[in-house]
Design an enzyme around this catalytic site. Structure first.
Site, PDB file in Angstrom:
ATOM      1  N   TYR A 160       1.234  -1.241   0.218  1.00  0.00           N
ATOM      2  CA  TYR A 160       0.540  -0.243  -0.243  1.00  0.00           C
ATOM      3  C   TYR A 160       1.288   1.278  -0.198  1.00  0.00           C
ATOM      4  CZ  TYR A 160      -4.739   2.469   0.719  1.00  0.00           C
ATOM      5  OH  TYR A 160      -5.747   2.909   1.063  1.00  0.00           O
ATOM      6  N   LYS A 190      -2.939   9.444  -0.282  1.00  0.00           N
ATOM      7  CA  LYS A 190      -3.483   9.782   1.529  1.00  0.00           C
ATOM      8  C   LYS A 190      -3.027  10.179   3.091  1.00  0.00           C
ATOM      9  CE  LYS A 190      -6.817   7.621  -0.721  1.00  0.00           C
ATOM     10  NZ  LYS A 190      -8.338   8.098  -0.941  1.00  0.00           N
TER      11      LYS A 190
END
Length: 262
Positions: free
Chosen positions: A152, A159
């Site tokens: 990720y 993010k």
């Protein structure tokens, strides 16, 4: 209805959380611009569902990762409904793979859609909101902004950048009566989960649910409820915050490695 006569734009709203948000805002009385980039059919289905509720909807194809797409999106929003009151930056993408397999192209693509777009879509939306006395912006983050999740790295970094952008937007736009916040859901059972190999099987989802103090995963509708609240006057003094919706999953200090086993 609390959002009557309001105009909302939800990026990436054909499916999943974006669709749930679009429908929730419509149920609150807002006219909704449904945005998509690649797949028109789900966006049209979302718009049809909004119209089925008695609401108004417009569908706009635009790539928020590109300046031209942003210009198109805001121009068509204004043309359809005459202005804008609510912006939800939900569109997201990314390359999920280990750090040693990441490539520059994947980094640029992910950052542009997940973080850069929030800045420049909001920049373009702010004048429309100001002409209507102000507005609300909500960005969609994820747990990977602050926690390390498998494969990720690029999405998580984007993010984290998105949450930082949210804070800066909140401070600079508050004097213009534009309130900006972020929402960070936990594991939400949507089609997007199919992109995460460690959560594809039912057992992994059950383990994730069992490890959540609330005893289950978050639903898209629950995320949408919080987003809708953040778009009302009752939330005006919540400014630049990231609201976590995960049923308490991030709170216990435990060895969580088994949750991500294939």
């Amino acid at each position: 209805m609390p959002l009557a006569h309001k105009v909302a734009l939800v990026t990436g709203s054909g499916r999943g959380i974006g669709r749930a948000i679009a429908l929730r805002l419509a149920r609150g009385g807002a006219s909704v611009v449904v945005n998509f980039f690649r797949n028109r059919a789900p966006a049209e289905q979302t718009a049809a569902a909004i119209r089925g509720l008695g609401g108004q909807a417009a569908v706009v194809k635009a790539d928020v990762g590109e300046p031209e797409g942003i210009q198109t999106l805001l121009a068509e929003t204004e043309a359809a409904f005459g202005g804008l009151d609510i912006l939800v930056c939900n569109a997201a993408s990314g390359y999920n793979r280990p750090v040693m397999q990441q490539r520059i192209k994947g980094w640029d693509w992910t950052m542009n859609i997940n973080a850069r777009a929030a800045l420049f879509v909001t920049q373009a939306a702010a004048p429309l909101m100001e002409r209507r006395g102000g507005g609300f912006v909500v960005t969609l983050s994820s747990a990977g902004a602050t926690r390390v999740l498998p494969d990720y790295v690029v999405v998580g970094a984007s993010k984290a950048a998105l949450e930082a952008v949210t804070r800066y937007l909140a401070v600079e736009l508050a004097p213009r009566n534009i309130t900006v916040n972020a929402v960070s859901p936990g594991v939400v059972h949507t089609e997007a989960l199919q992109h995460f190999t460690h959560l594809r099987d039912r057992d992994a989802l059950e383990r994730a649910a069992n490890a959540t103090p609330a005893g289950r995963l978050v639903t898209p509708d629950e995320v949408a409820e919080v987003v809708a609240f953040l778009c009302t006057p009752a939330a005006r003094m919540i400014c630049g915050q990231t609201i976590v919706i995960d049923g308490g999953a991030a709170l216990p200090f435990t060895d969580r490695a088994h949750l991500w086993a294939d």
